[in-house]
Design an enzyme around this catalytic site. Structure first.
Site, PDB file in Angstrom:
ATOM      1  N   ASP A   1      -4.689 -46.025 -23.067  1.00 37.78           N
ATOM      2  CA  ASP A   1      -4.200 -46.352 -21.671  1.00 37.78           C
ATOM      3  C   ASP A   1      -4.256 -47.735 -21.513  1.00 37.78           C
ATOM      4  O   ASP A   1      -3.989 -48.239 -20.299  1.00 37.78           O
ATOM      5  CB  ASP A   1      -4.628 -45.235 -20.620  1.00 37.78           C
TER       6      ASP A   1
ATOM      7  N   HIS B   1      -7.175 -45.579 -31.516  1.00 32.48           N
ATOM      8  CA  HIS B   1      -5.828 -44.885 -31.784  1.00 32.48           C
ATOM      9  C   HIS B   1      -4.751 -45.762 -31.066  1.00 32.48           C
ATOM     10  O   HIS B   1      -3.595 -44.899 -30.817  1.00 32.48           O
ATOM     11  CB  HIS B   1      -5.922 -43.638 -30.669  1.00 32.48           C
TER      12      HIS B   1
ATOM     13  N   GLY C   1     -16.793 -38.536 -22.504  1.00 34.54           N
ATOM     14  CA  GLY C   1     -15.492 -37.828 -22.274  1.00 34.54           C
ATOM     15  C   GLY C   1     -14.686 -37.649 -23.438  1.00 34.54           C
ATOM     16  O   GLY C   1     -13.387 -37.769 -23.302  1.00 34.54           O
ATOM     17  N   THR C   2     -15.397 -37.178 -24.521  1.00 32.68           N
ATOM     18  CA  THR C   2     -14.482 -36.504 -25.535  1.00 32.68           C
ATOM     19  C   THR C   2     -15.056 -35.428 -26.225  1.00 32.68           C
ATOM     20  O   THR C   2     -16.134 -34.959 -26.248  1.00 32.68           O
ATOM     21  CB  THR C   2     -14.553 -37.820 -26.883  1.00 32.68           C
ATOM     22  N   SER C   3     -14.067 -34.460 -26.432  1.00 32.82           N
ATOM     23  CA  SER C   3     -14.525 -33.105 -27.039  1.00 32.82           C
ATOM     24  C   SER C   3     -14.844 -33.427 -28.525  1.00 32.82           C
ATOM     25  O   SER C   3     -15.207 -32.553 -29.170  1.00 32.82           O
ATOM     26  CB  SER C   3     -13.261 -32.427 -26.929  1.00 32.82           C
TER      27      SER C   3
ATOM     28  N   TYR D   1       6.397 -40.229 -24.142  1.00 36.37           N
ATOM     29  CA  TYR D   1       5.866 -41.433 -23.829  1.00 36.37           C
ATOM     30  C   TYR D   1       6.011 -42.385 -22.808  1.00 36.37           C
ATOM     31  O   TYR D   1       5.376 -42.837 -21.905  1.00 36.37           O
ATOM     32  CB  TYR D   1       5.514 -42.354 -25.228  1.00 36.37           C
TER      33      TYR D   1
ATOM     34  N   ALA E   1     -18.091 -38.790 -15.691  1.00 40.43           N
ATOM     35  CA  ALA E   1     -18.370 -40.007 -16.399  1.00 40.43           C
ATOM     36  C   ALA E   1     -18.317 -40.904 -15.155  1.00 40.43           C
ATOM     37  O   ALA E   1     -19.261 -42.146 -15.024  1.00 40.43           O
ATOM     38  CB  ALA E   1     -17.412 -40.519 -17.419  1.00 40.43           C
TER      39      ALA E   1
HETATM   40  C1  BV8 Z   1      -6.070 -39.546 -40.107  1.00 38.17           C
HETATM   41  C2  BV8 Z   1      -2.954 -41.291 -29.875  1.00 38.17           C
HETATM   42  C3  BV8 Z   1      -5.729 -39.817 -42.447  1.00 38.17           C
HETATM   43  C4  BV8 Z   1      -1.549 -40.397 -29.743  1.00 38.17           C
HETATM   44  C5  BV8 Z   1      -4.599 -39.645 -30.871  1.00 38.17           C
HETATM   45  C6  BV8 Z   1      -8.018 -30.390 -39.908  1.00 38.17           C
HETATM   46  C7  BV8 Z   1      -9.430 -30.481 -39.785  1.00 38.17           C
HETATM   47  C8  BV8 Z   1      -9.999 -31.729 -39.337  1.00 38.17           C
HETATM   48  C9  BV8 Z   1      -9.183 -32.788 -39.320  1.00 38.17           C
HETATM   49  C10 BV8 Z   1      -7.628 -32.848 -39.603  1.00 38.17           C
HETATM   50  C11 BV8 Z   1      -7.142 -31.448 -39.782  1.00 38.17           C
HETATM   51  N1  BV8 Z   1      -5.869 -31.781 -39.993  1.00 38.17           N
HETATM   52  C12 BV8 Z   1      -5.570 -33.143 -39.888  1.00 38.17           C
HETATM   53  C13 BV8 Z   1      -6.848 -33.720 -39.667  1.00 38.17           C
HETATM   54  C14 BV8 Z   1      -6.885 -35.009 -39.239  1.00 38.17           C
HETATM   55  C15 BV8 Z   1      -6.461 -35.492 -37.806  1.00 38.17           C
HETATM   56  C16 BV8 Z   1      -7.278 -34.618 -36.868  1.00 38.17           C
HETATM   57  O1  BV8 Z   1      -8.390 -34.786 -36.504  1.00 38.17           O
HETATM   58  N2  BV8 Z   1      -6.587 -33.601 -36.453  1.00 38.17           N
HETATM   59  C17 BV8 Z   1      -7.230 -32.817 -35.292  1.00 38.17           C
HETATM   60  C18 BV8 Z   1      -6.250 -32.160 -34.213  1.00 38.17           C
HETATM   61  C19 BV8 Z   1      -8.218 -31.598 -35.649  1.00 38.17           C
HETATM   62  N3  BV8 Z   1      -6.854 -36.542 -37.585  1.00 38.17           N
HETATM   63  C20 BV8 Z   1      -5.634 -37.662 -37.736  1.00 38.17           C
HETATM   64  O2  BV8 Z   1      -4.496 -37.484 -38.189  1.00 38.17           O
HETATM   65  C21 BV8 Z   1      -5.969 -39.046 -37.751  1.00 38.17           C
HETATM   66  N4  BV8 Z   1      -5.567 -39.847 -38.763  1.00 38.17           N
HETATM   67  O3  BV8 Z   1      -7.016 -38.723 -40.442  1.00 38.17           O
HETATM   68  O4  BV8 Z   1      -5.361 -40.212 -41.031  1.00 38.17           O
HETATM   69  C22 BV8 Z   1      -4.947 -40.796 -43.069  1.00 38.17           C
HETATM   70  C23 BV8 Z   1      -5.887 -41.832 -43.880  1.00 38.17           C
HETATM   71  C24 BV8 Z   1      -4.955 -42.925 -44.708  1.00 38.17           C
HETATM   72  C25 BV8 Z   1      -3.768 -42.726 -44.543  1.00 38.17           C
HETATM   73  C26 BV8 Z   1      -3.146 -41.842 -44.042  1.00 38.17           C
HETATM   74  C27 BV8 Z   1      -3.590 -41.020 -43.152  1.00 38.17           C
HETATM   75  C28 BV8 Z   1      -5.510 -39.579 -36.468  1.00 38.17           C
HETATM   76  C29 BV8 Z   1      -5.894 -39.340 -35.256  1.00 38.17           C
HETATM   77  C30 BV8 Z   1      -5.300 -39.852 -33.873  1.00 38.17           C
HETATM   78  C31 BV8 Z   1      -4.259 -38.870 -33.218  1.00 38.17           C
HETATM   79  N5  BV8 Z   1      -3.854 -39.662 -32.158  1.00 38.17           N
HETATM   80  N6  BV8 Z   1      -3.983 -40.232 -29.681  1.00 38.17           N
HETATM   81  C32 BV8 Z   1      -1.328 -40.231 -28.180  1.00 38.17           C
HETATM   82  O5  BV8 Z   1      -2.074 -40.636 -27.513  1.00 38.17           O
HETATM   83  O6  BV8 Z   1      -0.251 -39.932 -28.026  1.00 38.17           O
HETATM   84  S1  BV8 Z   1      -5.717 -38.491 -30.585  1.00 38.17           S
HETATM   85  C33 BV8 Z   1      -5.682 -37.910 -29.111  1.00 38.17           C
HETATM   86  O7  BV8 Z   1      -6.369 -36.380 -29.092  1.00 38.17           O
HETATM   87  C34 BV8 Z   1      -6.457 -38.574 -27.870  1.00 38.17           C
HETATM   88  O8  BV8 Z   1      -6.431 -39.952 -28.149  1.00 38.17           O
HETATM   89  C35 BV8 Z   1      -7.847 -38.122 -27.915  1.00 38.17           C
HETATM   90  O9  BV8 Z   1      -8.497 -38.867 -28.759  1.00 38.17           O
HETATM   91  C36 BV8 Z   1      -7.942 -36.944 -28.796  1.00 38.17           C
HETATM   92  C37 BV8 Z   1      -8.153 -35.712 -28.123  1.00 38.17           C
HETATM   93  O10 BV8 Z   1      -7.565 -35.491 -26.739  1.00 38.17           O
HETATM   94  P1  BV8 Z   1      -8.454 -34.817 -25.595  1.00 38.17           P
HETATM   95  O11 BV8 Z   1      -8.770 -33.334 -26.112  1.00 38.17           O
HETATM   96  O12 BV8 Z   1      -7.577 -34.767 -24.292  1.00 38.17           O
HETATM   97  O13 BV8 Z   1      -9.345 -35.732 -25.228  1.00 38.17           O
HETATM   98  P2  BV8 Z   1     -10.755 -35.434 -25.690  1.00 38.17           P
HETATM   99  O14 BV8 Z   1     -10.912 -34.709 -27.061  1.00 38.17           O
HETATM  100  O15 BV8 Z   1     -11.232 -36.698 -25.342  1.00 38.17           O
HETATM  101  O16 BV8 Z   1     -11.188 -34.172 -24.548  1.00 38.17           O
HETATM  102  C38 BV8 Z   1     -11.254 -34.565 -23.275  1.00 38.17           C
HETATM  103  C39 BV8 Z   1     -12.868 -34.367 -23.009  1.00 38.17           C
HETATM  104  O17 BV8 Z   1     -13.169 -35.105 -21.769  1.00 38.17           O
HETATM  105  C40 BV8 Z   1     -13.392 -32.890 -22.825  1.00 38.17           C
HETATM  106  O18 BV8 Z   1     -14.383 -32.624 -23.614  1.00 38.17           O
HETATM  107  C41 BV8 Z   1     -13.712 -33.007 -21.419  1.00 38.17           C
HETATM  108  O19 BV8 Z   1     -14.717 -31.880 -21.275  1.00 38.17           O
HETATM  109  C42 BV8 Z   1     -13.971 -33.958 -20.947  1.00 38.17           C
HETATM  110  N7  BV8 Z   1     -13.898 -34.523 -19.500  1.00 38.17           N
HETATM  111  C43 BV8 Z   1     -13.064 -34.074 -18.700  1.00 38.17           C
HETATM  112  N8  BV8 Z   1     -13.232 -34.669 -17.322  1.00 38.17           N
HETATM  113  C44 BV8 Z   1     -14.316 -35.586 -17.706  1.00 38.17           C
HETATM  114  C45 BV8 Z   1     -14.453 -35.636 -18.984  1.00 38.17           C
HETATM  115  N9  BV8 Z   1     -15.663 -36.095 -19.501  1.00 38.17           N
HETATM  116  C46 BV8 Z   1     -16.242 -36.975 -18.702  1.00 38.17           C
HETATM  117  N10 BV8 Z   1     -15.900 -37.324 -17.260  1.00 38.17           N
HETATM  118  C47 BV8 Z   1     -14.940 -36.616 -16.626  1.00 38.17           C
HETATM  119  N11 BV8 Z   1     -14.627 -36.522 -15.592  1.00 38.17           N
END
Ligand code: BV8
Ligand code: ZN
Length: 256
Positions: free
Chosen positions: A110, A125, A193-195, A73, A237
């Protein structure tokens, strides 16, 4: 309605945004990519390439090795401090300044939307420049950028982690409430910008559609939202959001 990056789609979406009563914009790591900040999955570059961000961003990893997780971090904080908001962040702030009824929910930690001047960002988040004690909930500022170990909580002496939401942790209640309400009420949902893979942020689009909203997406790549979008603009974006704003400027937003 349509998909692709044709100017026709851009014009149609601009009209839809200009007429909208409420707009919900959801951003992910992609909007900060053009500020030079690696997206979450790329956050494992260089030294960090040997680690999986999905595993580092967890309470278990922090409990197991607080020094390792803290230095990841601290490294990311350094990258973000050295970065600036890009035209994508600025375009969303300009939409708000034009008087469009935009609610912005970001998955990013950020703070770049705030630095671009957007007011009232919903941080789904959390924020990397805060610290949070998972034992007593005490929140503080990030503190010394050179610290190799996380600080002790002044209230309960536990180690404090970054003020972000880790996998397995609940979304802050006020952010979840605000995002759900915005999804229920909006007539346009714009994903930028999110997958759209991380829950529960990934369910906001369906919630908005259930409320009758039109779905739009800006992303150079296709995601599992793309096929369900009414407007899918394939591109960065930093180019497409300013193009939307210049279209909106040439119309009188809210003129219906
Ligand atoms: C919760 C902070 C319950 C930390 C982050 C199985 C199936 C489904 C779900 C789950 C599962 N097992 C567990 C879960 C739940 C889990 C989850 O979803 N897991 C995923 C991996 C499957 N979720 C959680 O745990 C959440 N909490 O469910 O709690 C609960 C309820 C009550 C009580 C207790 C518990 C918490 C989730 C939050 C995690 N923290 N961030 C840190 O930053 O260190 S998430 C983190 O990953 C980022 O914040 C971001 O949101 C996310 C995805 O990251 P990236 O892939 O990099 O970004 P993104 O997805 O946005 O992709 C980039 C995109 O940009 C691409 O599409 C690309 O094409 C595009 N791009 C690139 N360049 C450009 C562009 N777009 C536009 N312009 C450009 N130039
Ligand atoms: Zn504490």
């Amino acid at each position: 309605m349509g998909t692709g990056d044709s100017p026709g789609i851009l014009a149609e979406l601009t009209d839809t945004l200009a007429r909208a009563r409420r707009i919900l914009v959801l951003t992910g790591a992609g909007i900060s990519a053009e500020s030079g900040i690696p997206t979450f999955r790329e956050a494992g570059t260089g030294f960090w390439a040997q680690y999986n961000p999905l595993e580092l961003a967890t309470p278990e990893a922090f409990d197991r090795d607080p020094r390792l997780v803290w230095s990841w971090y601290q490294w990311r904080r350094g990258l973000i401090r050295a970065a600036d908001p890009n035209p994508g962040h600025q375009a969303l702030a300009a939409m708000q300044a034009l008087g469009l009824p935009v609610t912005l929910v970001t998955q990013n930690v950020d703070g770049l939307h705030q630095r671009a001047g957007f007011e009232g960002v919903v941080e789904f988040h959390g924020n990397i420049f805060r610290n949070r004690c998972r034992t007593c909930g005490n929140v503080g500022r990030a503190g010394d950028p050179a610290a190799e170990m996380p600080p002790r909580c002044p209230a309960c002496d536990s180690l404090m982690g970054p003020g972000v939401v880790w996998f397995g942790e609940a979304i802050p209640a006020d952010a979840l409430r605000a995002a759900d309400a915005a999804a229920d009420e909006c007539d346009v949902f714009l994903s930028v910008g999110t997958s759209a893979l991380v829950a529960p942020a990934s369910s906001l689009a369906d919630r908005a559609r259930a409320g009758g909203a039109a779905i739009a997406e800006i992303n150079p790549a296709s995601t599992d939202l793309t096929d369900r979008a009414d407007y899918a603009l394939a591109g960065p974006a930093g180019t497409l959001l300013p193009a939307l704003v210049s279209g909106l400027r040439s119309r009188d937003p809210g003129a219906g």
